[in-house]
Design an enzyme around this catalytic site. Structure first.
Site, PDB file in Angstrom:
ATOM      1  N   ALA A  59       0.858  -1.178   0.000  1.00  0.00           N
ATOM      2  CA  ALA A  59       0.000   0.000   0.000  1.00  0.00           C
ATOM      3  C   ALA A  59       0.897   1.231   0.000  1.00  0.00           C
ATOM      4  O   ALA A  59       1.990   1.191   0.539  1.00  0.00           O
ATOM      5  CB  ALA A  59      -0.889  -0.010   1.225  1.00  0.00           C
ATOM      6  N   THR A  60       0.421   2.306  -0.615  1.00  0.00           N
ATOM      7  CA  THR A  60       1.337   3.435  -0.817  1.00  0.00           C
ATOM      8  C   THR A  60       1.027   4.691  -0.001  1.00  0.00           C
ATOM      9  O   THR A  60       1.274   4.679   1.192  1.00  0.00           O
ATOM     10  CB  THR A  60       1.497   3.709  -2.310  1.00  0.00           C
ATOM     11  OG1 THR A  60       0.211   3.765  -2.885  1.00  0.00           O
ATOM     12  CG2 THR A  60       2.281   2.600  -2.967  1.00  0.00           C
TER      13      THR A  60
END
Lengths: 279, 275
Positions: free
Chosen positions: A53-54
């Protein structure tokens, strides 16, 4: 647990003392905890293939705080998901956003939500915002072993402090360090660009609407320069998850409102024929 | 050489049951009633911190009479049971039947194997999508379980109150209606000298089926006063719905953050009491 009689609730259920679900799990069945599991020793080269996830951004405003996350998860150079959600209500008055290994991060969120609800039910009262942040720090520290093998999870936590009557933000590192951020913060692969954007766009005394716009703007800037961050997708109608936490509680901004915000930001950034500056 | 006295199993069980029953009858009653939008719980309890009615899970609540330390222990076990089950499977997989079974086994095992039975009586209730799918389980000190419908009274003068409740309760009553009925029944005594209970003396909570996730809400004293006050001011016929709608409105708004933690003073007061 040799005293346990058949059929009866096990002793660990009726042992008084702790209001923490994690502490209960640790005595009842440690294998259910993330750090109760053994991992093979050494480096884990194949693990770049699991989703990550960023970018998450958070900022305070006059009367609360706003947290926003893009919708992209990546596995190496591939896009693993366009729809993943990375900002969640931790309880009625706080929000948690996650960056890092998606599977472990989502498990962390689930456990953290449960931990807060469990405490609330047993004690009949909410934890203080600092208490919640400290609890999260302990949980992150518990996963240090995993982080050292390349499976780091970095949460961003924020909420409305009912005692101080204002929004607050806490960032964490993999060793469980807890740092209070006074204005804004971002975590994840696009955080450098998002933070740069927030530095220019944040001002003291903004209202909730300004804060939502600024958060989305920062995500657009991050998506512009970081391939792992997904921008708002008008074609598929995928908008970032934006949460506003104030005295009224956790509120997710609805898609049609975000659609307007995105159109507005696009209008500001549209290149002019006569060499206008694209921000 | 002395011989131990022989006590027949019948006598042994009877003695234990009498002991437990006496302990339970000393406390004040709890009433549980179904209404159109959920399940209401009410009891006379001046303490704001030591609850007899509590939330277990999203749609499940717990009410108890008897010894505080014993039912508090069971309550915590129930919260742990439900949270563990919801964590291992899914939130939708936690139900009242499983919890009632776990409690029944525990109460039954303690009743037969330990030197003293638990002096408690419990209700585990789960609110469903419609009143027909609501579940109310009543558990006794010996582990026996009863699947109840409509209304339940436990503790104190349970039998007398149960008759009074049975006469007035009917399916499809609204919240204001059942709260007024519960308060009237809780205030009634065997000798006919009825007391009027003020909102400050009451602990009332509901499982409201219209709420999205966590259905459990306590009704604070001001809201209770409103539910009860309309009764006297506006009469039976037209006051009913106004009060219920106001209450439903207030319930739908943001929850009050948790009440202050149990103070030591409050705890000292009630440790030895049957609450």
């Amino acid at each position: 647990m040799s005293q346990d009689l058949p059929g009866r609730l096990p002793r660990s259920f009726t042992t008084p003392g702790t209001s923490s679900f994690l502490d209960f799990l640790a005595t009842h069945d440690p294998s259910l905890l993330p750090h109760g599991r053994a991992l093979p020793a050494g480096e884990a080269p194949a693990l770049t293939a699991v989703p990550h996830a960023t970018t998450i951004v958070a900022l305070t405003y006059d009367g609360g705080m706003v947290m926003a996350g893009d919708r992209r998860a990546t596995a190496g150079s591939m896009i693993a998901s366009r729809h993943i959600e990375k900002v969640f209500p931790a309880d009625e008055y706080s929000a948690i956003g996650i960056a890092g290994t998606a599977g472990l991060a989502l498990e962390l969120v689930r456990l953290f939500q449960l931990e807060l609800e469990h405490y609330e039910k047993i004690e009949g009262t909410l934890l203080s915002l600092d208490g919640k942040a400290n609890r999260l720090a302990t949980m992150v520290r518990g996963s240090l072993g995993l982080a050292m093998q390349g499976l780091a999870v970095v949460p961003l936590f924020g909420g409305y402090d009912l005692q101080r009557e204002k929004g607050r933000i806490f960032s964490f590192d993999v060793t469980g360090g807890r740092y209070e951020e006074t204005e804004y913060h971002a975590v994840g692969s696009g955080s450098t660009f998002a933070r740069g954007s927030l530095k220019k766009l944040w001002w003291p005394g903004m209202n909730a609407g300004d804060a939502v716009r600024t958060a989305v703007h920062a995500l657009v800037d991050a998506a512009d320069d970081d391939s792992a961050t997904g921008g708002p997708d008008a074609t598929r109608r995928i908008w970032p998850v934006v949460a506003v936490v104030s005295a009224a509680g956790y509120l997710r901004v609805e898609d049609h409102a975000l659609s307007d915000v995105v159109t507005q930001i696009e209008g500001l950034r549209r290149a002019e024929d006569h060499g206008g500056v694209v921000r | 050489m002395s011989m131990p006295f022989y006590v027949s199993p019948e006598q042994l069980m009877k003695d234990r049951a009498d002991y437990a029953r006496k302990g339970i009858a000393r406390g004040r009653s709890v009433v549980v009633l179904q209404y159109d939008d959920g399940i209401a719980f009410a009891t006379e309890n001046p303490s704001r911190a030591l609850h007899k009615i509590s939330e277990i899970y999203d749609r499940i609540a717990f009410a108890a009479v008897g010894k505080y330390n014993e039912f508090e222990n069971l309550r915590v076990a129930g919260v742990r049971y439900a949270d563990l089950r919801g964590y291992s499977y899914d939130r939708a997989d936690v139900n009242a039947r499983g919890l009632a079974n776990a409690y029944a086994q525990t109460l039954g095992t303690v009743f037969t194997t330990e030197s003293k039975p638990l002096e408690v009586e419990l209700v585990v209730a789960e609110v469903g999508v419609t009143p027909e799918t609501d579940q109310i389980y009543r558990l006794s000190y010996d582990g026996s379980v009863a699947d109840e419908h409509g209304h339940v009274v436990m503790g104190g003068q349970a039998e007398t109150l149960s008759v009074a409740l049975g006469e007035s309760w009917e399916p499809g009553m609204d919240l204001a209606g059942v709260v007024r009925l519960a308060v009237r029944v809780l205030g009634s005594t065997a000798d006919g000298e009825d007391r009027t209970l003020s909102p400050q003396q009451l602990e009332v909570a509901v499982l409201d089926r219209t709420r999205p996730r966590r259905a459990f809400r306590r009704l604070p004293a001001p809201l209770l006063a409103e539910l009860l006050g309309r009764d006297q001011a506006a009469g039976e016929a037209d006051g009913r719905h106004g009060a219920a709608e106001d209450a439903a409105q207030e319930l739908a708004e943001r929850p009050v953050p948790g009440e202050p933690a149990t103070t030591d003073a409050g705890a000292d007061e009630a440790t030895d009491e049957q609450v």
